[in-house]
Scaffold this active site. Structure first.
Site, short mmCIF file in Angstrom:
data_model
loop_
_atom_site.label_atom_id
_atom_site.label_comp_id
_atom_site.label_asym_id
_atom_site.label_seq_id
_atom_site.Cartn_x
_atom_site.Cartn_y
_atom_site.Cartn_z
N ASP A 193 -33.53 -26.97 -32.33
CA ASP A 193 -33.53 -27.12 -31.14
C ASP A 193 -33.78 -28.38 -30.37
O ASP A 193 -34.40 -28.62 -29.48
CB ASP A 193 -35.02 -26.20 -30.70
CG ASP A 193 -34.93 -24.78 -31.37
OD1 ASP A 193 -33.87 -24.20 -31.26
OD2 ASP A 193 -35.96 -24.45 -31.96
N HIS A 244 -27.41 -22.62 -29.58
CA HIS A 244 -26.98 -23.88 -28.71
C HIS A 244 -26.50 -23.66 -27.60
O HIS A 244 -26.02 -22.44 -27.14
CB HIS A 244 -25.75 -24.71 -29.54
CG HIS A 244 -26.07 -24.97 -31.07
ND1 HIS A 244 -26.48 -26.19 -31.30
CD2 HIS A 244 -25.54 -24.27 -32.05
CE1 HIS A 244 -26.42 -26.15 -33.00
NE2 HIS A 244 -25.86 -24.99 -33.33
#
Length: 448
Positions: free
Chosen positions: A37, A65
């Site tokens: 992340d 993503h």
């Protein structure tokens, strides 16, 4: 004797030159430097406009993503982030495990947002392994059995699929496109293996085979020998970018085992997941969030279970793209970053989400670990018990308490924000090339 050494030296130099001159271009790699992340997708999106090919090399739809392009937010799990660039070929490599229903669902959702003509620019390796629904059921069961000692899996079937691969009874994409009778036999065999181990799972074999027969013509246009494709591209001078999924601290070998994923998400996974030799690697870009986050269970030395952690979680909108779980938040961790840099060999760094720190009067950075005995560690702990026993020593840096969100020049950042970046750079001995201060690709500032 001196003559022999000289001759051997020449041979070695000729060998080295011969190996490197086979290729007219290099493969640049974007890797997460923490627990995922970090904003890798945004970095890939920024660079993808300048490359010919973008690749995924490992993991599955356990990765998440988010890319903002032309005001539209795209969420990717299996598709490489580079698919937003219509001039770019996207490759899903042999090291990826693919749940076909999820892949085509992802394609449909993103087509509805304006992503078009993927059949002309998406290539899937014939050697990539398939994730089946029963893998996902087993994943959930195994996690439930751990009770309070769960690993925080995404329950997407990734671990069980890699287990099937390792025990040599997995099924690859190419086998689906071959003799369907042979595929059916292999499918029944792998189902029976799982039923012996997990008698309570339910698998409608006939229905599943019918579903996968429908996938044959659907997936066929995308499938190629990606190894041959990539090597031909390199010999022809095509530029290639690799988007690592997950991150270094989730690597099956180098992460906080067992609180890791089931693939190699460090530099080694790039080579094995795409069939590339080491000399093809060029830049290795480590993506570092300006603070640290983690989804799921496992050790987290700089975690802040207080108002600081809450502020970072709220300001950073720290919710997992795949799991929708709130991310745990804490200060930047230099020993962790030094360790992942050691493993991956970062040639440069991109810092993301610097703007999330805008409101803080002071910012702490974990700079060293020490044992409860007071002894400093000169290495990153290799076991959970050792990592749980350490204390973090912090440096305290002054904040800047002004918005950086709309700044697009590094020298226009507040002095203390620049100092924060330079502090990280000096601690890691790796140049910081970009700094992100917002969501879109336009918010990434070129430092040098």
């Amino acid at each position: 004797m001196s003559t022999t050494i000289a001759v051997n030296g020449n041979h070695y130099q000729q060998l080295h030159q011969g190996r490197t001159s086979m290729y007219k271009s290099k493969v640049d790699v974007v890797l997460g430097a923490q627990w995922g992340d970090e904003g890798k997708g945004k970095v890939v999106d920024m660079l993808a406009s300048e490359v010919d090919i973008v690749c995924r090399c490992q993991g599955g739809n356990n990765a998440g993503h988010t890319v903002v392009a032309n005001g539209t937010e795209f969420d990717f799990h299996l598709l490489p982030s580079g698919v937003v660039n219509e001039k770019c070929i996207s490759v899903i490599g042999n090291g990826v495990v693919i749940h076909l229903p999820s892949l085509f669902d992802e394609v449909l959702k993103n087509e509805a947002k304006g992503l078009q003509h993927l059949e002309n620019r998406l290539i899937i390796s014939d050697r990539a392994h398939l994730v089946f629904d029963f893998h996902q059921h087993v994943d959930g069961m195994q996690e439930a059995e751990k009770g309070g000692k769960s690993l925080g899996t995404t329950k997407k079937g990734i671990g069980p699929a890699y287990s099937s691969k390792a025990t040599r009874n997995g099924i690859r994409v190419g086998e689906l496109l071959g003799d369907f009778n042979l595929f059916s036999e292999k499918f029944k065999s792998i189902v029976n293996t799982h039923l012996r181990l997990f008698p309570s799972i339910k698998v409608d074999v006939d229905a599943e085979l019918a579903r996968y027969k429908d996938y044959v013509d659907k997936v066929r246009p995308y499938v190629k020998d990606t190894i041959c494709f990539l090597h031909t591209a390199l010999r022809n001078g095509k530029t290639i970018l690799v988007e690592g999924a997950n991150a270094a601290m989730l690597d099956i070998d180098f992460g906080t085992y067992p609180y890791v994923t089931s693939s190699n998400c460090s530099i080694g996974g790039v080579l094995t997941g795409l069939g590339l030799p080491p000399q093809t690697i060029g830049e290795v870009i480590g993506v570092v969030k300006a603070y640290t986050t983690r989804v799921g269970d496992g050790p987290f030395p700089t975690e802040q279970l207080n108002e600081i952690g809450d502020l970072l979680q709220t300001r950073g909108f720290e919710v997992g793209v795949t799991t929708k779980r709130k991310r745990r938040c804490g200060w930047l961790d230099i020993p962790l970053l030094k360790y992942t840099s050691l493993v991956n060999g970062y040639t440069c760094i991109c810092i993301t989400k610097l703007d999330i720190l805008d409101t803080l009067p002071e910012i702490k950075v974990g700079v060293s670990y020490k044992r409860s005995s007071g002894d400093k560690l000169d290495h990153f702990p290799g076991t959970i018990s050792e990592l749980s026993d350490i204390e973090v020593e912090y440096a305290v840096l002054p904040g800047w308490q002004t918005s950086t969100e709309h700044i697009r020049n590094f020298k226009e950042l507040p002095e203390n924000a620049q100092n924060y970046v330079r502090f990280l750079e000096s601690q890691l001995s790796v140049p910081v090339r970009w700094v992100g201060v917002g969501k879109g690709r336009e918010s990434i500032i070129n430092v040098h």
